[in-house]
Every structure is written in structure tokens, then in C-alpha cells.
Scaffold this motif. Structure first.
Motif, short mmCIF file in Angstrom:
data_model
loop_
_atom_site.label_atom_id
_atom_site.label_comp_id
_atom_site.label_asym_id
_atom_site.label_seq_id
_atom_site.Cartn_x
_atom_site.Cartn_y
_atom_site.Cartn_z
N PHE A 5 52.33 -95.01 20.52
CA PHE A 5 50.99 -95.25 20.02
C PHE A 5 50.19 -93.96 20.04
O PHE A 5 50.57 -92.99 20.68
CB PHE A 5 50.27 -96.32 20.86
CG PHE A 5 50.04 -95.92 22.28
CD1 PHE A 5 48.87 -95.28 22.65
CD2 PHE A 5 51.00 -96.15 23.25
CE1 PHE A 5 48.65 -94.89 23.97
CE2 PHE A 5 50.80 -95.77 24.56
CZ PHE A 5 49.62 -95.14 24.92
N GLN A 6 49.09 -93.97 19.31
CA GLN A 6 48.07 -92.94 19.44
C GLN A 6 46.79 -93.65 19.83
O GLN A 6 46.65 -94.85 19.59
CB GLN A 6 47.90 -92.15 18.16
CG GLN A 6 47.18 -92.85 17.05
CD GLN A 6 47.02 -91.95 15.82
OE1 GLN A 6 47.49 -90.83 15.76
NE2 GLN A 6 46.33 -92.47 14.82
N VAL A 7 45.90 -92.95 20.44
CA VAL A 7 44.59 -93.50 20.78
C VAL A 7 43.64 -93.08 19.66
O VAL A 7 43.60 -91.90 19.28
CB VAL A 7 44.10 -92.96 22.14
CG1 VAL A 7 42.69 -93.43 22.44
CG2 VAL A 7 45.07 -93.34 23.24
N THR A 8 42.89 -94.03 19.11
CA THR A 8 41.96 -93.74 18.03
C THR A 8 40.54 -94.02 18.50
O THR A 8 40.27 -95.08 19.06
CB THR A 8 42.29 -94.59 16.79
OG1 THR A 8 43.65 -94.33 16.41
CG2 THR A 8 41.37 -94.24 15.64
N VAL A 9 39.66 -93.05 18.27
CA VAL A 9 38.27 -93.15 18.69
C VAL A 9 37.39 -93.08 17.45
O VAL A 9 37.49 -92.13 16.67
CB VAL A 9 37.91 -92.00 19.66
CG1 VAL A 9 36.44 -92.06 20.06
CG2 VAL A 9 38.82 -92.00 20.88
N ASP A 10 36.56 -94.10 17.25
CA ASP A 10 35.60 -94.08 16.14
C ASP A 10 34.55 -93.01 16.43
O ASP A 10 34.12 -92.84 17.57
CB ASP A 10 34.92 -95.44 15.99
CG ASP A 10 35.88 -96.52 15.49
OD1 ASP A 10 36.98 -96.17 15.02
OD2 ASP A 10 35.52 -97.69 15.56
N GLU A 30 44.77 -80.40 16.28
CA GLU A 30 45.88 -80.23 15.34
C GLU A 30 45.42 -79.36 14.18
O GLU A 30 44.35 -79.58 13.61
CB GLU A 30 46.36 -81.59 14.82
CG GLU A 30 47.12 -82.36 15.84
CD GLU A 30 47.74 -83.64 15.31
OE1 GLU A 30 48.52 -84.23 16.06
OE2 GLU A 30 47.45 -84.05 14.16
N PRO A 31 46.23 -78.39 13.80
CA PRO A 31 45.82 -77.51 12.70
C PRO A 31 45.80 -78.24 11.37
O PRO A 31 46.58 -79.16 11.14
CB PRO A 31 46.88 -76.40 12.72
CG PRO A 31 48.06 -76.99 13.42
CD PRO A 31 47.52 -78.03 14.36
N ILE A 66 43.77 -84.52 18.13
CA ILE A 66 44.09 -83.53 19.15
C ILE A 66 45.39 -83.95 19.81
O ILE A 66 45.78 -85.12 19.74
CB ILE A 66 42.97 -83.38 20.20
CG1 ILE A 66 42.77 -84.67 21.01
CG2 ILE A 66 41.67 -82.94 19.53
CD1 ILE A 66 41.81 -84.53 22.19
N ARG A 67 46.05 -82.99 20.45
CA ARG A 67 47.31 -83.29 21.13
C ARG A 67 47.48 -82.39 22.34
O ARG A 67 46.89 -81.31 22.42
CB ARG A 67 48.48 -83.16 20.17
CG ARG A 67 48.67 -81.76 19.64
CD ARG A 67 49.79 -81.69 18.63
NE ARG A 67 49.85 -80.36 18.06
CZ ARG A 67 50.24 -80.09 16.83
NH1 ARG A 67 50.62 -81.07 16.04
NH2 ARG A 67 50.26 -78.86 16.39
N VAL A 78 45.47 -88.18 20.16
CA VAL A 78 44.17 -88.84 20.07
C VAL A 78 43.57 -88.48 18.72
O VAL A 78 43.43 -87.30 18.39
CB VAL A 78 43.23 -88.42 21.23
CG1 VAL A 78 41.89 -89.12 21.10
CG2 VAL A 78 43.86 -88.72 22.59
N LEU A 79 43.24 -89.51 17.95
CA LEU A 79 42.66 -89.33 16.62
C LEU A 79 41.20 -89.75 16.65
O LEU A 79 40.86 -90.84 17.11
CB LEU A 79 43.42 -90.19 15.60
CG LEU A 79 42.81 -90.23 14.19
CD1 LEU A 79 42.90 -88.87 13.52
CD2 LEU A 79 43.49 -91.30 13.36
#
Length: 144
Positions: A5-10, A30-31, A66-67, A78-79
Motif C-alpha cells: 500500500f501507499q499512504v495518501t494524504v488529501d 520523488e523526482p 515522497i519516499r 506517501v502521496l
């Protein structure tokens, strides 16, 4: 079968918030692949309205990830994704940031100086933590 999974933040400003969190965690943003973005526009799969410029770089307008600097095997991505509506209630999920060798109080001071708000301190038995809000009001806890 186990899933990843990734964590997604509004977020109202995903690129700025990704910068803040990358700094807070010691992670990397992330570039952006500007050539890929331009190729998607040229092929008609995206438009200029789908992009913006952040720190002089062409990026997708709707989000930034970010990672962990050691890669996705170390921690989930984290998106930060653009949402139009404002945050109106307390988040039901937050990140607990463990500082390891670093002094949690020093980390709290650093994050407050960078725009976090100190909400309160808590403890349970031998464990203690500080709860903060990031610049957009998303909560996080800082502990050892």
C-alpha cells in the motif's frame, strides 16, 4: 496473499506539503519526469492544465509523492493529492513518527519552527509522545 500500500494524504497544496513532510521525515520527494509529462501532453493524454511548476520544475498538478531514501522496501510511499474541499474534521488516521536515536523534543521544536502546531503531549505507562499538526492540520505523533 499479502498486499502492499501507499499512504495518501488529501492536500490543498500537495507539492508544498510533500516538501514539508520529506524534510520532517528525512525522506526524499520523488523526482518529476518532465520529459514524460511533456510526452503525455504531446500525445493528447494530458493537457497543460494538468501540470504546474514547483521550484522551477514541471510537475503533475494533482499530486506529489515522497519516499524513504532507502527505497520502497524500507517504508511505504506517501502521496499528497490535491483536493478542492477544505479539511473540516479531525483525521481518523495519522502517522506516528519514531525518532530512533534523535531526541523527540528536539524534533518537535524543529517541526514547530517549520510550521507545525504543537497540540498536546500524552503518555501511557512508560511511553510518551507529542501530537502535532502539519501546516495543513493533519495530525502526527512524535515519539522514540
Amino acid at each position: 496473499m499479502a498486499y502492499t500500500f501507499q499512504v495518501t494524504v488529501d492536500s490543498a497544496a500537495p507539492h508544498a506539503l510533500a516538501d514539508w513532510w520529506a524534510d520532517a521525515l528525512g525522506w526524499e520527494v520523488e523526482p518529476s519526469d518532465e520529459e514524460f509529462i511533456r510526452s503525455m501532453i504531446a500525445a493528447g493524454h494530458a493537457s497543460e492544465d494538468d501540470t504546474t511548476t514547483h521550484r522551477g520544475v514541471l510537475v503533475w498538478r494533482v499530486g506529489q509523492a515522497i519516499r524513504h531514501p532507502e527505497g520502497l522496501d524500507r517504508a511505504p510511499r506517501v502521496l499528497f493529492q490535491l483536493v478542492e474541499e477544505a479539511k473540516t474534521v479531525k483525521n481518523r488516521v495519522h502517522l506516528d513518527v519514531r525518532t530512533g536515536e534523535d531526541d523527540p523534543a528536539t524534533v518537535v521544536e524543529r517541526l514547530v519552527a517549520k510550521g507545525a502546531v504543537h497540540l498536546h503531549d500524552g503518555n501511557q505507562g512508560p511511553y510518551s509522545w507529542s501530537t502535532l499538526a502539519d501546516p495543513e492540520g493533519n495530525e502526527l505523533c512524535i515519539s522514540h
